[in-house]
Design a protein around this motif. Structure first.
Motif, PDB file in Angstrom:
ATOM      1  N   GLU A 193       0.827  -1.204   0.000  1.00  0.00           N
ATOM      2  CA  GLU A 193       0.000   0.000   0.000  1.00  0.00           C
ATOM      3  C   GLU A 193       0.864   1.257   0.000  1.00  0.00           C
ATOM      4  O   GLU A 193       0.605   2.216  -0.733  1.00  0.00           O
ATOM      5  CB  GLU A 193      -0.919  -0.005   1.227  1.00  0.00           C
ATOM      6  CG  GLU A 193      -1.874   1.185   1.277  1.00  0.00           C
ATOM      7  CD  GLU A 193      -2.786   1.149   2.492  1.00  0.00           C
ATOM      8  OE1 GLU A 193      -3.620   2.065   2.621  1.00  0.00           O
ATOM      9  OE2 GLU A 193      -2.656   0.212   3.305  1.00  0.00           O
ATOM     10  N   VAL A 194       1.927   1.243   0.804  1.00  0.00           N
ATOM     11  CA  VAL A 194       2.823   2.404   0.862  1.00  0.00           C
ATOM     12  C   VAL A 194       3.625   2.515  -0.434  1.00  0.00           C
ATOM     13  O   VAL A 194       3.923   3.618  -0.897  1.00  0.00           O
ATOM     14  CB  VAL A 194       3.764   2.303   2.089  1.00  0.00           C
ATOM     15  CG1 VAL A 194       4.788   3.429   2.076  1.00  0.00           C
ATOM     16  CG2 VAL A 194       2.952   2.347   3.379  1.00  0.00           C
ATOM     17  N   SER A 197       1.617   4.326  -2.738  1.00  0.00           N
ATOM     18  CA  SER A 197       1.624   5.748  -2.361  1.00  0.00           C
ATOM     19  C   SER A 197       2.908   6.420  -2.839  1.00  0.00           C
ATOM     20  O   SER A 197       2.882   7.571  -3.291  1.00  0.00           O
ATOM     21  CB  SER A 197       1.501   5.894  -0.843  1.00  0.00           C
ATOM     22  OG  SER A 197       0.264   5.397  -0.386  1.00  0.00           O
ATOM     23  N   LYS A 200       2.683   7.190  -6.573  1.00  0.00           N
ATOM     24  CA  LYS A 200       1.883   8.390  -6.814  1.00  0.00           C
ATOM     25  C   LYS A 200       2.643   9.650  -6.386  1.00  0.00           C
ATOM     26  O   LYS A 200       2.557  10.696  -7.038  1.00  0.00           O
ATOM     27  CB  LYS A 200       0.548   8.292  -6.069  1.00  0.00           C
ATOM     28  CG  LYS A 200      -0.345   7.169  -6.576  1.00  0.00           C
ATOM     29  CD  LYS A 200      -1.582   6.996  -5.705  1.00  0.00           C
ATOM     30  CE  LYS A 200      -2.420   5.816  -6.167  1.00  0.00           C
ATOM     31  NZ  LYS A 200      -3.577   5.576  -5.266  1.00  0.00           N
TER      32      LYS A 200
END
Length: 317
Positions: A193-194, A197, A200
């Motif tokens: 998930e990180v 991130s 992005k």
């Protein structure tokens, strides 16, 4: 996964345009031609490495980016960046033929051709050290903590490494896969998930190197730049406006929108704003109403009215 694929930069597009339109007897012409040839070779090498990465499969998720420019303590540009849960990797691609020697104190890269001609280049080792430092600054500011590595990559076997560097990793393109697989992946600093991130975050932070117009960047008098609309077929600069068309006096090609590329080149290499008068001068037009129609249909940003109207182009590539 390729997140930002290979693409020719706006700077390369502008450099090609400037070389095409700069008068051949200009004192800076040969220097700019050499700069263009270096950039073309660099692009060929980076495209080859990115094509190779498209086929790479690793036992973990990764994202690859081509031509990433970020602002840390200053603006810097990485040829290729890879991020994973375990590390980030910067590839500095060098498409340099001949016998290569890495030197230190001072750091330098030298190349000797089969003809005996010897050339010197800035050290990619120092470049990588700076990029790693700056990327660390950016990651920490964004709240990301991950090891960052770097390697100099030679995309083709036409490079012979006579003296490799003592501290920096040097790879040929076909070594990339095995090298990445050997990197430590015991601990995972980032969750998936990180990692998403971080992907992005990088894309949002990415900027573009835009030293436009190049005439100003290279201190070239705009009067030394050849004006006119380029033929879309034979590339002659000097199409003639006839009614609603442009016609090439050399190959007789007829085009309704040949001026579109020329308007873009104006902003890339000539000036950062254009008026109706400047449009007519650069496109070799006689009709102010035709120039007004061209400017209105060119998706430009207009300021002022009537005779004081000026237009600018926003580069998003």
């Amino acid at each position: 996964m390729i997140v930002k694929p290979y693409a020719q930069t706006l700077y390369m597009e502008a450099l090609i345009s400037l070389n095409k339109r700069l008068k051949k007897n200009h004192p800076k012409y040969l220097t700019l031609r050499e700069d263009l040839n270096r950039n073309i070779a660099g692009d060929i090498g980076e495209e080859a490495v990115m094509s190779f990465l498209q086929k790479v499969k690793l036992p973990y998720k990764f994202f690859a980016f081509h031509n990433i420019s970020l602002f840390g303590e200053s603006l810097f540009q990485m040829d290729i960046l890879i991020i994973t849960q375990y590390y980030a990797m910067i590839f500095e691609v060098k498409n340099i033929q001949g016998e290569i020697e890495f030197k230190s104190h001072p750091y330098q890269l030298s190349r000797t051709l089969s003809t005996g001609v010897r050339n010197s280049f800035d050290s990619p080792e120092i470049q990588l050290q700076e990029y790693i430092y700056q990327l660390n600054v950016i990651f920490k500011a964004g709240g990301f903590s991950i090891p960052i590595y770097g390697a100099v990559v030679f995309p083709f076997s036409s490079s012979y490494i006579k003296t490799p560097p003592s501290e920096t990793t040097v790879l040929f393109r076909n070594e990339i896969k095995s090298y990445l697989r050997k990197l430590k992946t015991h601990d995972s600093p980032l969750s998936l998930e990180v990692l998403d991130s971080l992907k992005k975050f990088i894309l949002n932070k990415t900027t573009n190197y835009k030293p436009f117009p190049l005439a100003q960047h290279f201190a070239i008098n705009p009067d030394d730049i050849i004006k006119g609309v380029e033929c879309t077929i034979c590339n002659l600069v000097g199409m003639k406006k006839v009614a609603r068309h442009w016609i090439c006096p050399k190959c007789r090609n007829i085009s309704t929108n040949a001026h579109t590329k020329t308007i873009k080149e104006y902003f890339l290499i000539y000036k950062d704003s254009i008026s109706n008068t400047e449009c007519r001068q650069f496109l070799n037009l006689n009709n102010m109403y035709e120039a007004n129609r061209i400017l209105k249909n060119a998706n430009l940003i207009k300021t002022g009215k009537y005779k004081d109207a000026k237009y600018k182009m926003e580069f998003i590539k």
